[in-house]
Design a protein around this motif. Structure first.
Motif, PDB file in Angstrom:
ATOM      1  N   ILE A 146       0.828  -1.206   0.000  1.00 35.33           N
ATOM      2  CA  ILE A 146       0.000   0.000   0.000  1.00 35.33           C
ATOM      3  C   ILE A 146       0.861   1.253   0.000  1.00 35.33           C
ATOM      4  O   ILE A 146       0.659   2.165  -0.812  1.00 35.33           O
ATOM      5  N   LEU A 147       1.821   1.303   0.897  1.00 38.97           N
ATOM      6  CA  LEU A 147       2.591   2.534   1.061  1.00 38.97           C
ATOM      7  C   LEU A 147       3.550   2.790  -0.093  1.00 38.97           C
ATOM      8  O   LEU A 147       3.625   3.912  -0.592  1.00 38.97           O
ATOM      9  N   VAL A 148       4.261   1.770  -0.542  1.00 41.00           N
ATOM     10  CA  VAL A 148       5.174   1.966  -1.667  1.00 41.00           C
ATOM     11  C   VAL A 148       4.388   2.376  -2.904  1.00 41.00           C
ATOM     12  O   VAL A 148       4.756   3.320  -3.606  1.00 41.00           O
ATOM     13  N   GLY A 149       3.283   1.700  -3.151  1.00 40.86           N
ATOM     14  CA  GLY A 149       2.448   2.062  -4.296  1.00 40.86           C
ATOM     15  C   GLY A 149       1.934   3.488  -4.212  1.00 40.86           C
ATOM     16  O   GLY A 149       1.991   4.240  -5.186  1.00 40.86           O
ATOM     17  N   SER A 150       1.438   3.876  -3.035  1.00 38.96           N
ATOM     18  CA  SER A 150       0.919   5.228  -2.862  1.00 38.96           C
ATOM     19  C   SER A 150       2.012   6.278  -3.000  1.00 38.96           C
ATOM     20  O   SER A 150       1.806   7.313  -3.643  1.00 38.96           O
ATOM     21  N   LEU A 151       3.152   6.036  -2.391  1.00 39.82           N
ATOM     22  CA  LEU A 151       4.227   7.023  -2.444  1.00 39.82           C
ATOM     23  C   LEU A 151       4.781   7.172  -3.858  1.00 39.82           C
ATOM     24  O   LEU A 151       5.070   8.281  -4.298  1.00 39.82           O
ATOM     25  N   ILE A 152       4.924   6.069  -4.564  1.00 45.06           N
ATOM     26  CA  ILE A 152       5.396   6.143  -5.949  1.00 45.06           C
ATOM     27  C   ILE A 152       4.361   6.874  -6.807  1.00 45.06           C
ATOM     28  O   ILE A 152       4.704   7.686  -7.664  1.00 45.06           O
ATOM     29  N   TRP A 153       3.083   6.608  -6.572  1.00 49.11           N
ATOM     30  CA  TRP A 153       2.019   7.219  -7.366  1.00 49.11           C
ATOM     31  C   TRP A 153       1.850   8.708  -7.063  1.00 49.11           C
ATOM     32  O   TRP A 153       1.745   9.524  -7.962  1.00 49.11           O
ATOM     33  N   PHE A 154       1.800   9.048  -5.762  1.00 47.00           N
ATOM     34  CA  PHE A 154       1.474  10.410  -5.355  1.00 47.00           C
ATOM     35  C   PHE A 154       2.672  11.355  -5.273  1.00 47.00           C
ATOM     36  O   PHE A 154       2.491  12.571  -5.308  1.00 47.00           O
ATOM     37  N   THR A 155       3.867  10.823  -5.080  1.00 44.10           N
ATOM     38  CA  THR A 155       5.026  11.696  -4.862  1.00 44.10           C
ATOM     39  C   THR A 155       6.129  11.349  -5.850  1.00 44.10           C
ATOM     40  O   THR A 155       5.989  10.449  -6.676  1.00 44.10           O
ATOM     41  N   GLU A 156       7.227  12.048  -5.706  1.00 42.09           N
ATOM     42  CA  GLU A 156       8.398  11.772  -6.532  1.00 42.09           C
ATOM     43  C   GLU A 156       9.367  10.846  -5.796  1.00 42.09           C
ATOM     44  O   GLU A 156      10.573  10.856  -6.065  1.00 42.09           O
ATOM     45  N   ALA A 157       8.850  10.040  -4.880  1.00 41.57           N
ATOM     46  CA  ALA A 157       9.675   9.114  -4.100  1.00 41.57           C
ATOM     47  C   ALA A 157      10.337   8.089  -5.011  1.00 41.57           C
ATOM     48  O   ALA A 157       9.743   7.623  -5.985  1.00 41.57           O
ATOM     49  N   THR A 158      11.554   7.735  -4.666  1.00 38.60           N
ATOM     50  CA  THR A 158      12.234   6.639  -5.357  1.00 38.60           C
ATOM     51  C   THR A 158      11.771   5.326  -4.729  1.00 38.60           C
ATOM     52  O   THR A 158      11.196   5.318  -3.639  1.00 38.60           O
ATOM     53  N   TRP A 159      12.046   4.232  -5.407  1.00 41.54           N
ATOM     54  CA  TRP A 159      11.685   2.927  -4.852  1.00 41.54           C
ATOM     55  C   TRP A 159      12.361   2.718  -3.506  1.00 41.54           C
ATOM     56  O   TRP A 159      11.735   2.251  -2.548  1.00 41.54           O
ATOM     57  N   GLY A 160      13.631   3.074  -3.433  1.00 44.45           N
ATOM     58  CA  GLY A 160      14.380   2.876  -2.197  1.00 44.45           C
ATOM     59  C   GLY A 160      13.829   3.681  -1.033  1.00 44.45           C
ATOM     60  O   GLY A 160      13.663   3.152   0.078  1.00 44.45           O
ATOM     61  N   SER A 161      13.540   4.961  -1.271  1.00 40.40           N
ATOM     62  CA  SER A 161      13.019   5.789  -0.183  1.00 40.40           C
ATOM     63  C   SER A 161      11.596   5.366   0.201  1.00 40.40           C
ATOM     64  O   SER A 161      11.226   5.425   1.377  1.00 40.40           O
ATOM     65  N   ALA A 162      10.809   4.925  -0.757  1.00 44.32           N
ATOM     66  CA  ALA A 162       9.452   4.454  -0.451  1.00 44.32           C
ATOM     67  C   ALA A 162       9.496   3.164   0.369  1.00 44.32           C
ATOM     68  O   ALA A 162       8.729   3.001   1.327  1.00 44.32           O
ATOM     69  N   ILE A 163      10.409   2.270   0.026  1.00 46.21           N
ATOM     70  CA  ILE A 163      10.554   1.022   0.791  1.00 46.21           C
ATOM     71  C   ILE A 163      11.055   1.327   2.193  1.00 46.21           C
ATOM     72  O   ILE A 163      10.571   0.750   3.177  1.00 46.21           O
ATOM     73  N   LEU A 164      12.005   2.239   2.319  1.00 45.25           N
ATOM     74  CA  LEU A 164      12.518   2.637   3.628  1.00 45.25           C
ATOM     75  C   LEU A 164      11.407   3.251   4.476  1.00 45.25           C
ATOM     76  O   LEU A 164      11.272   2.945   5.672  1.00 45.25           O
ATOM     77  N   ALA A 165      10.585   4.100   3.885  1.00 42.69           N
ATOM     78  CA  ALA A 165       9.461   4.710   4.600  1.00 42.69           C
ATOM     79  C   ALA A 165       8.463   3.645   5.050  1.00 42.69           C
ATOM     80  O   ALA A 165       7.957   3.697   6.173  1.00 42.69           O
ATOM     81  N   ALA A 166       8.179   2.683   4.189  1.00 42.03           N
ATOM     82  CA  ALA A 166       7.240   1.606   4.537  1.00 42.03           C
ATOM     83  C   ALA A 166       7.789   0.754   5.676  1.00 42.03           C
ATOM     84  O   ALA A 166       7.044   0.373   6.586  1.00 42.03           O
ATOM     85  N   LEU A 167       9.069   0.472   5.645  1.00 38.55           N
ATOM     86  CA  LEU A 167       9.686  -0.316   6.713  1.00 38.55           C
ATOM     87  C   LEU A 167       9.624   0.435   8.037  1.00 38.55           C
ATOM     88  O   LEU A 167       9.278  -0.145   9.075  1.00 38.55           O
ATOM     89  N   GLY A 168       9.932   1.727   8.005  1.00 40.98           N
ATOM     90  CA  GLY A 168       9.870   2.528   9.228  1.00 40.98           C
ATOM     91  C   GLY A 168       8.479   2.570   9.819  1.00 40.98           C
ATOM     92  O   GLY A 168       8.294   2.390  11.035  1.00 40.98           O
ATOM     93  N   LEU A 169       7.483   2.807   8.974  1.00 36.36           N
ATOM     94  CA  LEU A 169       6.103   2.841   9.457  1.00 36.36           C
ATOM     95  C   LEU A 169       5.691   1.488  10.023  1.00 36.36           C
ATOM     96  O   LEU A 169       5.048   1.415  11.067  1.00 36.36           O
ATOM     97  N   THR A 170       6.062   0.433   9.364  1.00 38.09           N
ATOM     98  CA  THR A 170       5.684  -0.907   9.818  1.00 38.09           C
ATOM     99  C   THR A 170       6.250  -1.194  11.197  1.00 38.09           C
ATOM    100  O   THR A 170       5.541  -1.720  12.067  1.00 38.09           O
ATOM    101  N   VAL A 171       7.501  -0.858  11.415  1.00 35.49           N
ATOM    102  CA  VAL A 171       8.124  -1.107  12.722  1.00 35.49           C
ATOM    103  C   VAL A 171       7.401  -0.321  13.814  1.00 35.49           C
ATOM    104  O   VAL A 171       7.028  -0.870  14.857  1.00 35.49           O
ATOM    105  N   ILE A 172       7.188   0.972  13.566  1.00 29.27           N
ATOM    106  CA  ILE A 172       6.530   1.815  14.570  1.00 29.27           C
ATOM    107  C   ILE A 172       5.098   1.348  14.823  1.00 29.27           C
ATOM    108  O   ILE A 172       4.678   1.197  15.980  1.00 29.27           O
ATOM    109  N   ALA A 173       4.336   1.114  13.762  1.00 31.84           N
ATOM    110  CA  ALA A 173       2.930   0.714  13.912  1.00 31.84           C
ATOM    111  C   ALA A 173       2.816  -0.669  14.548  1.00 31.84           C
ATOM    112  O   ALA A 173       1.885  -0.915  15.328  1.00 31.84           O
ATOM    113  N   TYR A 174       3.738  -1.561  14.247  1.00 34.11           N
ATOM    114  CA  TYR A 174       3.696  -2.899  14.842  1.00 34.11           C
ATOM    115  C   TYR A 174       3.960  -2.816  16.347  1.00 34.11           C
ATOM    116  O   TYR A 174       3.235  -3.410  17.146  1.00 34.11           O
ATOM    117  N   LEU A 175       4.995  -2.062  16.716  1.00 37.28           N
ATOM    118  CA  LEU A 175       5.343  -1.970  18.132  1.00 37.28           C
ATOM    119  C   LEU A 175       4.285  -1.225  18.940  1.00 37.28           C
ATOM    120  O   LEU A 175       3.876  -1.691  20.010  1.00 37.28           O
TER     121      LEU A 175
END
Length: 114
Positions: free
Chosen positions: A14-43
């Motif tokens: 969801i997040l990588v797709g949205s960030l790539i679609w809505f912003t100028e995010a690179t694949w790497g930065s979108a994946i990093l953002a998704a990983l960060g959110l997942t860790v925080i939201a999981y904990l």
């Protein structure tokens, strides 16, 4: 660990797709953002709030966490993520989180029966 991986896949898609679609995010930065959110939201959302409350409260908490996190990350990475795009992304994440928490609850009931 399986629960975290499931959440990572759901949030990642969801997040990588949205960030790539809505912003100028690179694949790497979108994946990093998704990983960060997942860790925080999981904990916070799954290990603390979901265990202490219920699915609805944990879903709302996860959506709020996602909104704050995505707003902050979009500022740090200088992405042009509008308020509407943020809300759309958070709403999709919220729906996915609701069903993910429901899956966790059903899985816990099945494990308790065994």
């Amino acid at each position: 660990m399986t629960r975290f991986l499931i959440k990572l896949i759901i949030n990642g898609v969801i997040l990588v797709g949205s960030l790539i679609w809505f912003t100028e995010a690179t694949w790497g930065s979108a994946i990093l953002a998704a990983l960060g959110l997942t860790v925080i939201a999981y904990l916070l959302g799954d290990q603390v709030i979901l265990r202490a409350t219920n699915n609805t409260m944990a879903t709302i908490a996860d959506a709020v966490i996602a909104a704050i996190y995505l707003w902050a990350v979009s500022r740090v990475f200088n992405w042009d993520l509008s308020f509407g795009e943020l809300i759309v992304t958070v709403a999709i994440l919220g729906v996915a989180e609701f069903f993910y928490h429901r899956y966790l609850g059903l899985n816990d009931v099945e494990n308790a029966k065994s």
